[in-house]
Design an enzyme around this catalytic site. Sequence first.
Site, PDB file in Angstrom:
ATOM      1  N   LYS A 144       0.831  -1.211   0.000  1.00 41.24           N
ATOM      2  CA  LYS A 144       0.000   0.000   0.000  1.00 41.24           C
ATOM      3  C   LYS A 144       0.867   1.263   0.000  1.00 41.24           C
ATOM      4  CE  LYS A 144      -2.262  -1.009   3.833  1.00 41.24           C
ATOM      5  NZ  LYS A 144      -1.627  -2.276   4.237  1.00 41.24           N
TER       6      LYS A 144
ATOM      7  N   ARG B  70      -8.886   1.047   9.513  1.00 48.66           N
ATOM      8  CA  ARG B  70      -8.370  -0.290   9.801  1.00 48.66           C
ATOM      9  C   ARG B  70      -9.349  -1.109  10.640  1.00 48.66           C
ATOM     10  NH1 ARG B  70      -2.773   0.737   9.318  1.00 48.66           N
ATOM     11  NH2 ARG B  70      -1.429  -1.086   9.559  1.00 48.66           N
TER      12      ARG B  70
ATOM     13  N   ARG C 267      11.915  -5.714   4.720  1.00 49.00           N
ATOM     14  CA  ARG C 267      11.665  -4.294   4.467  1.00 49.00           C
ATOM     15  C   ARG C 267      12.611  -3.399   5.269  1.00 49.00           C
ATOM     16  NH1 ARG C 267       5.658  -1.954   4.830  1.00 49.00           N
ATOM     17  NH2 ARG C 267       5.758  -2.383   7.063  1.00 49.00           N
TER      18      ARG C 267
ATOM     19  N   ARG D  65      12.088  -1.481  10.903  1.00 51.37           N
ATOM     20  CA  ARG D  65      11.078  -1.058  11.867  1.00 51.37           C
ATOM     21  C   ARG D  65      10.910  -2.097  12.973  1.00 51.37           C
ATOM     22  NH1 ARG D  65       6.028   0.607   8.162  1.00 51.37           N
ATOM     23  NH2 ARG D  65       4.978  -0.553   9.830  1.00 51.37           N
TER      24      ARG D  65
ATOM     25  N   ARG E  45       0.666  -8.473  13.905  1.00 47.73           N
ATOM     26  CA  ARG E  45      -0.002  -7.582  12.961  1.00 47.73           C
ATOM     27  C   ARG E  45      -0.918  -8.354  12.020  1.00 47.73           C
ATOM     28  NH1 ARG E  45       4.987  -5.014  10.563  1.00 47.73           N
ATOM     29  NH2 ARG E  45       3.683  -3.851   9.137  1.00 47.73           N
TER      30      ARG E  45
HETATM   31  P1  ADP Z   1       1.634  -1.589   7.878  1.00 50.84           P
HETATM   32  O1  ADP Z   1       0.551  -1.292   6.874  1.00 50.84           O
HETATM   33  O2  ADP Z   1       2.894  -1.994   7.235  1.00 50.84           O
HETATM   34  O3  ADP Z   1       1.205  -2.495   8.982  1.00 50.84           O
HETATM   35  P2  ADP Z   1       1.464   1.126   8.910  1.00 50.84           P
HETATM   36  O4  ADP Z   1       2.633   2.014   8.753  1.00 50.84           O
HETATM   37  O5  ADP Z   1       0.245   1.392   8.135  1.00 50.84           O
HETATM   38  O6  ADP Z   1       2.042  -0.311   8.661  1.00 50.84           O
HETATM   39  O7  ADP Z   1       1.045   1.077  10.440  1.00 50.84           O
HETATM   40  C1  ADP Z   1       1.963   0.790  11.473  1.00 50.84           C
HETATM   41  C2  ADP Z   1       1.254   0.733  12.828  1.00 50.84           C
HETATM   42  O8  ADP Z   1       0.655   2.002  13.117  1.00 50.84           O
HETATM   43  C3  ADP Z   1       0.104  -0.256  12.923  1.00 50.84           C
HETATM   44  O9  ADP Z   1       0.543  -1.568  13.204  1.00 50.84           O
HETATM   45  C4  ADP Z   1      -0.713   0.358  14.073  1.00 50.84           C
HETATM   46  O10 ADP Z   1      -0.114   0.098  15.323  1.00 50.84           O
HETATM   47  C5  ADP Z   1      -0.581   1.847  13.837  1.00 50.84           C
HETATM   48  N1  ADP Z   1      -1.686   2.338  12.977  1.00 50.84           N
HETATM   49  C6  ADP Z   1      -1.566   2.869  11.726  1.00 50.84           C
HETATM   50  N2  ADP Z   1      -2.776   3.185  11.225  1.00 50.84           N
HETATM   51  C7  ADP Z   1      -3.686   2.850  12.171  1.00 50.84           C
HETATM   52  C8  ADP Z   1      -5.108   2.888  12.243  1.00 50.84           C
HETATM   53  N3  ADP Z   1      -5.853   3.356  11.234  1.00 50.84           N
HETATM   54  N4  ADP Z   1      -5.706   2.434  13.376  1.00 50.84           N
HETATM   55  C9  ADP Z   1      -5.000   1.970  14.389  1.00 50.84           C
HETATM   56  N5  ADP Z   1      -3.657   1.873  14.398  1.00 50.84           N
HETATM   57  C10 ADP Z   1      -2.996   2.311  13.293  1.00 50.84           C
END
Ligand code: ADP
Length: 217
Positions: free
Chosen positions: A14, A89, A128, A161, A172
């Site tokens: 994404k 999410r 990554r 990360r 996750r």
């Molecule tokens: P990825 O899509 O690779 O899991 P992101 O960078 O989108 O990583 O998100 C990393 C972390 O940030 C998530 O695992 C969560 O802890 C937090 N996070 C990001 N967006 C949200 C959201 N919309 N709701 C809740 N937590 C979020």
Amino acid sequence: MMNIVFLGPPGAGKGTQAVDLSLEFGIPHISTGDILREAIKAGTELGRLAQSYINDGNLVPDQVVVDIIRVRLQNEDAREGYILDGFPRTIPQAEMLEKLLRESGTALDRAIYLEASEKVIIERLSGRRICRECGKIFHVVNMPPKVDGLCDICGGELIHRPDDQPEAIGRRLQVYREKTAALIQWYAERNLLVRVPADVAREETYENLQEIFRNYA
Ligand code: ADP
């Protein structure tokens, strides 16, 4: 005007695809993950609140991310559209987003679901690396930087990360299955869902996405 949501498991690509589309089509890429990581780096109150959730691979509370999005969408640059990456999410987040948009007289145009198998996802996440400075994403095998450990774009240091470590990846994926996957059905019911295969080469996925975006430009 194109208001787009990206759906899909962590590691589906994404962020990678959204950055490129944002450049090509001139609309902002809004990633709650990036915003939260910035806040952690800057040591703000939001960052302190979010840190432990993120590092363990758990979700930050719904209200926190919805408030972030509410403020971010008021920004001038979001008027001509945006790509939301990593938000919503959960179903409550999607409901709150719908309400927010309705109040401002807008709506989503598409929810694009990047579909990828668990095997591919785990491979991508564990390899990554991201630039500490500009957020550009690399992969040790699939998209290696020109100079080991350094960003091709800005020369910043590449980091692994904390939530891309094996235990957090497992968590996750579990959170994705339990809380996020239901959004696919939710957007399908609203006739907004478009599926794009994301198990394939990055370029192939990108071509599919360009096609969808061009229909809006
Ligand atoms: P990825 O899509 O690779 O899991 P992101 O960078 O989108 O990583 O998100 C990393 C972390 O940030 C998530 O695992 C969560 O802890 C937090 N996070 C990001 N967006 C949200 C959201 N919309 N709701 C809740 N937590 C979020």
